[in-house]
Motif scaffolding. Structure first.
Motif, mmCIF file in Angstrom:
data_model
loop_
_atom_site.group_PDB
_atom_site.id
_atom_site.type_symbol
_atom_site.label_atom_id
_atom_site.label_comp_id
_atom_site.label_asym_id
_atom_site.label_seq_id
_atom_site.Cartn_x
_atom_site.Cartn_y
_atom_site.Cartn_z
ATOM 1 N N UNK A 1 6.898 19.087 11.510
ATOM 2 C CA UNK A 1 5.837 19.919 10.685
ATOM 3 C C UNK A 1 4.932 19.883 11.295
ATOM 4 N N UNK A 2 3.785 20.683 10.147
ATOM 5 C CA UNK A 2 2.928 20.944 10.847
ATOM 6 C C UNK A 2 1.500 20.317 9.778
ATOM 7 N N UNK A 3 1.604 19.961 8.108
ATOM 8 C CA UNK A 3 1.376 19.392 7.605
ATOM 9 C C UNK A 3 1.910 17.913 7.956
ATOM 10 N N UNK A 4 1.623 17.023 8.311
ATOM 11 C CA UNK A 4 1.752 15.373 8.316
ATOM 12 C C UNK A 4 0.923 14.607 6.872
ATOM 13 N N UNK A 5 1.847 13.762 6.847
ATOM 14 C CA UNK A 5 0.547 12.836 5.850
ATOM 15 C C UNK A 5 1.490 11.495 5.935
ATOM 16 N N UNK A 6 0.215 10.463 5.380
ATOM 17 C CA UNK A 6 1.162 8.286 5.867
ATOM 18 C C UNK A 6 2.313 8.701 4.588
ATOM 19 N N UNK A 7 2.491 9.976 3.289
ATOM 20 C CA UNK A 7 3.114 9.956 2.398
ATOM 21 C C UNK A 7 4.251 10.408 2.540
ATOM 22 N N UNK A 8 5.964 9.456 3.106
ATOM 23 C CA UNK A 8 6.725 10.473 3.122
ATOM 24 C C UNK A 8 7.127 11.536 2.354
ATOM 25 N N UNK A 9 7.015 11.191 0.969
ATOM 26 C CA UNK A 9 6.986 12.253 -0.883
ATOM 27 C C UNK A 9 6.155 13.777 -0.125
ATOM 28 N N UNK A 10 4.533 13.374 0.402
ATOM 29 C CA UNK A 10 3.438 14.924 0.561
ATOM 30 C C UNK A 10 4.258 15.401 1.734
ATOM 31 N N UNK A 11 4.606 14.724 2.463
ATOM 32 C CA UNK A 11 5.162 15.270 3.476
ATOM 33 C C UNK A 11 6.387 16.026 3.501
ATOM 34 N N UNK A 12 6.637 16.009 2.742
ATOM 35 C CA UNK A 12 8.117 16.786 2.186
ATOM 36 C C UNK A 12 7.689 18.031 1.584
ATOM 37 N N UNK A 13 6.876 17.272 1.138
ATOM 38 C CA UNK A 13 6.386 18.780 -0.236
ATOM 39 C C UNK A 13 5.382 19.100 0.684
ATOM 40 N N UNK A 14 5.013 19.172 1.684
ATOM 41 C CA UNK A 14 3.617 20.405 1.986
ATOM 42 C C UNK A 14 4.255 21.117 3.393
ATOM 43 N N UNK A 15 5.777 20.401 3.678
ATOM 44 C CA UNK A 15 6.075 21.914 4.665
ATOM 45 C C UNK A 15 7.777 22.591 3.910
ATOM 46 N N UNK A 16 8.088 23.637 4.882
ATOM 47 C CA UNK A 16 8.379 24.468 4.241
ATOM 48 C C UNK A 16 9.776 25.158 5.347
ATOM 49 N N UNK A 17 9.285 24.090 6.695
ATOM 50 C CA UNK A 17 10.588 23.907 8.103
ATOM 51 C C UNK A 17 10.044 22.354 8.747
ATOM 52 N N UNK A 18 10.812 23.002 9.269
ATOM 53 C CA UNK A 18 11.135 21.082 10.842
ATOM 54 C C UNK A 18 11.965 19.949 9.992
ATOM 55 N N UNK A 19 12.003 18.322 10.644
ATOM 56 C CA UNK A 19 12.240 17.947 9.499
ATOM 57 C C UNK A 19 12.280 17.528 9.090
ATOM 58 N N UNK B 1 0.719 -1.218 0.223
ATOM 59 C CA UNK B 1 0.424 0.070 -0.188
ATOM 60 C C UNK B 1 0.625 1.387 -0.218
ATOM 61 N N UNK B 2 1.296 1.899 -1.314
ATOM 62 C CA UNK B 2 2.123 3.409 -0.730
ATOM 63 C C UNK B 2 1.311 4.187 -0.521
ATOM 64 N N UNK B 3 -0.011 4.274 -0.204
ATOM 65 C CA UNK B 3 -0.091 5.762 0.615
ATOM 66 C C UNK B 3 0.063 5.814 2.160
ATOM 67 N N UNK B 4 0.432 4.161 2.429
ATOM 68 C CA UNK B 4 1.245 4.210 3.908
ATOM 69 C C UNK B 4 2.746 4.160 3.696
ATOM 70 N N UNK B 5 3.102 4.415 2.684
ATOM 71 C CA UNK B 5 4.289 4.133 2.428
ATOM 72 C C UNK B 5 4.991 3.046 2.686
ATOM 73 N N UNK B 6 3.924 1.570 2.803
ATOM 74 C CA UNK B 6 4.108 0.333 2.077
ATOM 75 C C UNK B 6 4.312 0.118 4.275
ATOM 76 N N UNK B 7 4.228 0.916 5.081
ATOM 77 C CA UNK B 7 4.325 0.166 6.693
ATOM 78 C C UNK B 7 3.232 0.363 7.003
ATOM 79 N N UNK B 8 3.365 -0.847 8.073
ATOM 80 C CA UNK B 8 2.334 -2.115 8.355
ATOM 81 C C UNK B 8 1.999 -1.812 9.668
#
Length: 444
Positions: A216-234, A83-90
């Motif tokens: 980071x203030x914008x969270x996502x189950x997909x790492x790529x979306x979390x990176x693109x959705x934030x300009x500050x933080x880890x 499931x790529x929408x959760x980066x294949x985590x379980x």
């Protein structure tokens, strides 16, 4: 308080180490491959793999006295696509393992010792208070135990990444408290530093990091979306990767895997080391330069160790080697002295941080040392991530300190037809190898 034994482990061995002060030397290696851990879990995860699958135990490594070590897996097996929408985590429950790593005289071969590795226990990590989960049904609560989970969607709507109620946990660094009763664990999702009861696995304390800097203030189950959705933080999946504890056990040093977004992000030079007072939770920050001049490139950092209260060893690496289907190029340990370093908590941006970053010096070129022992680049594990001191050892009448390094094999014992076990490499060094720094005995 547990105190590191001043007596060395005397091991008779015919093979001789290099002359004193010649260099840090590889003295032993070993591996551990098992199908199941000792968690007692049954059933399967969403990707079809067993809930008690063993592997990945080199994400963090901590010495607990004698031949006892604690090994940390990360957020669980996610190399199998489901499931790529959760980066294949379980819904993997994060855990640490108790190992016995015994140095034994080698019979034949070029190294004086071998590492005999035995799994003696598995401890699941849980909370006594409610945690926020995503749509997946968590395991438990079992007798009041609310378990953490590796699934990337286990967070509350509207929360920032430092919400300590989030069930998602991607542990990467582990150290044992001075009294031996607790463990401190870092995480990449938050990034967090949590304190757990070593015996039960219950979280007992949260060390809060400055949200204005790390969250980071914008969270996502997909790492790529979390990176693109934030300009500050880890940077997603590049949070707090390493952890050190000072010899007296009073302070922790947490280490980010890559620079924060505002400091240059993944691939940048200006990383942050976070100092934490164990008793008060007070936080300071120091700059660290990831750049390696010989390679004309900055590399991410995997682990950190405290030589004494101010001098640290930092493991920097590429992601190449065994398990990646390629050849290792950069696996190095650098020494940095924070004695005169300035707190950079109020600074932001690569240029500002680099101006305050103390100089570093090369302590050990792991790749070159393994090459010299006949281990080729394609056989060096891609993810060397765990690092711990161990007992001193006497060889040919000389006392040496020991440094253990372990790999994260991503729960994949075989990759492209090649064995990819959890491996351990042991190096010997003495005070002269530290270039004037004083090695202090570690607490447990």
């Amino acid at each position: 308080m547990f105190v590191r034994s001043l007596g060395a482990v005397a091991l008779a061995c015919a093979a001789a180490l290099a002359p004193a002060h010649a260099a840090v030397t590889l003295i032993a290696r070993g591996s551990l491959t098992l199908d199941q851990d000792l968690s007692g879990l049954t059933g399967t995860l969403e990707n079809g793999q067993a809930a008690n699958l063993f592997g990945g135990i080199g994400s963090g490594l901590a010495w607990a006295g004698g031949s006892t070590f604690l090994a940390l897996g990360d957020r669980g097996p996610n190399a199998v696509a489901w499931n790529s929408t959760v980066d294949d985590t379980t819904s993997w429950i994060p855990r640490f393992h108790t190992l016995n790593l015994t140095l034994q005289p080698a019979v034949g071969g070029s190294l004086p010792y071998t590492v005999q590795a035995t799994l003696t226990g598995t401890t699941l990590l849980w909370s006594g208070s409610a945690l926020s989960y995503g749509p997946a049904t968590p395991l438990g609560p079992v007798a009041g135990r609310i378990y953490f989970s590796g699934r990337s969607d286990n967070f509350a709507a509207g929360a920032n990444s430092l919400d300590s109620h989030s069930a998602r946990l991607d542990p990467e660094g582990i150290r044992v408290s001075a009294n031996g009763k607790n463990v401190f664990i870092t995480d990449e999702y938050g990034p967090y530093i949590y304190k757990f009861n070593r015996k039960t696995g219950e979280r007992t304390q949260v060390y809060s990091l400055p949200a204005a800097t790390f969250a980071v203030s914008t969270l996502s189950s997909m790492g790529s979306a979390e990176i693109s959705g934030n300009t500050h933080g880890r940077v997603a999946n590049k949070g707090m990767e390493g952890l050190a504890i000072t010899p007296e056990g009073k302070h922790l040093y947490g280490f980010m895997q890559s620079p924060l977004i505002q400091d240059g992000g993944d691939g940048g030079r200006a990383n942050r080391i976070v100092w934490i007072d164990v008793s008060t939770g007070k936080v300071k920050q120091y700059a660290y330069d990831n750049y390696i001049p010989a390679k004309s490139k900055a590399y991410n950092s995997s682990e950190i160790l405290a030589v004494n209260s101010k001098v640290l060893l930092v493991l920097e690496r590429d992601g190449k080697g065994l398990g990646d289907g390629s050849s290792a190029s950069v696996k190095q340990i650098w020494k940095v002295d924070l004695t005169n370093a300035e707190d950079v908590s109020q600074l932001s941006g690569q240029d500002a941080l680099l101006a305050k970053a103390p100089a570093k010096s090369l302590f050990l070129d792991i790749r070159a040392t393994l090459n010299a022992a006949g281990i080729t680049d394609d056989q060096i594990p891609a993810k060397l991530e765990g690092m711990a001191f161990g007992q001193d050892v006497v060889v040919n009448g000389q006392t040496k300190h020991t440094l253990y390094i372990a790999n994260d094999n991503d729960f994949l014992p075989v990759v492209n037809g090649l064995a990819n076990p959890n491996q351990f490499f042991v190096f010997a060094f003495d005070d002269a190898d530290l270039g004037g720094s004083t090695f202090r005995n570690q607490p447990f």
